[in-house]
Scaffold this motif. Structure first.
Motif, PDB file in Angstrom:
ATOM      1  N   PHE A  97      12.266  -2.026 -28.680  1.00  0.00           N
ATOM      2  CA  PHE A  97      12.034  -1.120 -27.564  1.00  0.00           C
ATOM      3  C   PHE A  97      10.760  -0.337 -27.841  1.00  0.00           C
ATOM      4  N   GLN A  98      10.247   0.327 -26.822  1.00  0.00           N
ATOM      5  CA  GLN A  98       9.037   1.117 -26.966  1.00  0.00           C
ATOM      6  C   GLN A  98       9.369   2.486 -27.570  1.00  0.00           C
ATOM      7  N   ALA A  99       8.563   2.897 -28.505  1.00  0.00           N
ATOM      8  CA  ALA A  99       8.807   4.166 -29.193  1.00  0.00           C
ATOM      9  C   ALA A  99       8.836   5.324 -28.203  1.00  0.00           C
ATOM     10  N   ASP A 100       9.795   6.205 -28.402  1.00  0.00           N
ATOM     11  CA  ASP A 100       9.947   7.386 -27.562  1.00  0.00           C
ATOM     12  C   ASP A 100      10.338   8.542 -28.476  1.00  0.00           C
ATOM     13  N   ALA A 101       9.368   9.393 -28.775  1.00  0.00           N
ATOM     14  CA  ALA A 101       9.585  10.459 -29.755  1.00  0.00           C
ATOM     15  C   ALA A 101      10.630  11.472 -29.306  1.00  0.00           C
ATOM     16  N   GLU A 102      10.877  11.567 -27.995  1.00  0.00           N
ATOM     17  CA  GLU A 102      11.808  12.576 -27.494  1.00  0.00           C
ATOM     18  C   GLU A 102      13.229  12.049 -27.319  1.00  0.00           C
ATOM     19  N   ALA A 103      13.412  10.734 -27.342  1.00  0.00           N
ATOM     20  CA  ALA A 103      14.715  10.163 -27.009  1.00  0.00           C
ATOM     21  C   ALA A 103      15.740  10.278 -28.126  1.00  0.00           C
ATOM     22  N   PHE A 104      15.282  10.500 -29.360  1.00  0.00           N
ATOM     23  CA  PHE A 104      16.215  10.467 -30.486  1.00  0.00           C
ATOM     24  C   PHE A 104      16.097  11.697 -31.379  1.00  0.00           C
ATOM     25  N   THR A 105      15.663  12.799 -30.806  1.00  0.00           N
ATOM     26  CA  THR A 105      15.486  14.002 -31.621  1.00  0.00           C
ATOM     27  C   THR A 105      16.796  14.471 -32.247  1.00  0.00           C
ATOM     28  N   ASP A 106      17.910  14.242 -31.553  1.00  0.00           N
ATOM     29  CA  ASP A 106      19.200  14.679 -32.091  1.00  0.00           C
ATOM     30  C   ASP A 106      19.717  13.747 -33.183  1.00  0.00           C
TER      31      ASP A 106
END
Length: 287
Positions: A97-106
């Protein structure tokens, strides 16, 4: 394209470095893409995905075995980002998948994780509580112990932390292959007498003569038990001890260490134990 290998386990780290890869124990720089090999510990797996997303700008590839929970991770990630793949083969699965710095902060590892007053981290051995075998060994150690001590496979430092109450202790060497665990040990053993060695305990050579070795050696790197690991620890202890040195060791009851102890030490006795664990005192290492 240059490839950085992120490997915190010292024997594997040394292997990849020997193959010519740029190898680091932690991910500390930006990258274009990242490949994550899932570990068995779910908290650590989530933390690695989050780290990859926070450092990469392109594609995140996740590879894992079904026995290590890849299906569960895939299900959780699919709820947050668009998945491509997956591709299944044998007992494994890969997707990206495309990196998403905000999707996995938790999913980030906590800045400080503590258990019973000790600092631990996701994925390290006994991260959720004091290991009962180590607790038994700690209870079995004598009040007076040698002035120069090595803790082989020190983990996050539980056994070593208990030794610092002794004024007779002059030097304490914590030897641990897991970089994350050793980082925890540095927080748990804040004493000038402590020296920290990121090293494979099986091949480690002490920088000075060692009077006492304490250890709760690992017995597997995968799901299958491998007594050769603990046997290697025993031989390393004998190699590093002085002629009159002593080994204190705890092990699971079913593991066959007695023969190796007898080959490596002139005197061996089981000094404590129960139906799960056994504690050995071995002295006078053989040349």
């Amino acid at each position: 394209m240059p490839i950085d290998m992120i490997q915190p386990f010292k024997p594997f780290h040394a292997h990849f470095a020997g193959q010519g890869f740029a190898t680091k124990p932690v991910l500390d720089a930006a990258c274009s893409d990242a490949l994550v090999f899932l570990p068995r510990a779910k908290a650590l797996a989530r933390s690695l995905v989050q780290q990859a997303c926070s450092h990469a700008s392109g594609t995140i590839v996740v590879d894992g075995a079904k026995t290590n929970g890849v299906d569960s991770i895939l299900k959780d990630i699919r709820k947050r980002v668009a998945i491509e793949g997956p591709i299944s083969k044998a007992h494994g699965k890969i997707f990206w998948f495309q990196a998403d710095a905000e999707a996995f902060t938790d999913w980030a590892a906590p800045e400080k994780q503590s258990v019973d007053g000790y600092v631990t981290a996701p994925g390290v051995f006994s991260a959720d509580g004091i290991d009962p075998a180590s607790a038994l060994l700690a209870q079995s150690l004598p009040d007076k112990i040698g002035p120069r001590v090595a803790d082989l496979g020190a983990g996050w430092g539980y056994l070593s932390a208990g030794l610092l109450q002794s004024d007779r202790l002059k030097a304490l060497h914590l030897v641990e292959a897991d970089h994350a665990a050793l980082t925890c040990a540095q927080a748990n053993v804040p004493d000038a007498r402590a020296q920290f060695h990121w090293a494979d305990a099986v091949t480690w050579t002490a920088p000075e003569p060692i009077d006492t070795v304490i250890m709760n050696p690992p017995f597997h790197t995968s799901r299958s038990a491998d007594p050769a690991l603990g046997q290697g620890f025993i031989k390393s202890a004998a190699k590093n001890l002085t002629r009159n040195g002593t080994l204190w060791m705890v092990a699971n009851r079913h593991l066959p260490y007695e023969a190796t102890l007898a080959e490596s030490f002139a005197q061996v006795q089981e000094v404590a134990g129960d139906n799960r664990f056994k504690v050995f005192q071995a002295s006078r290492p053989r040349a």
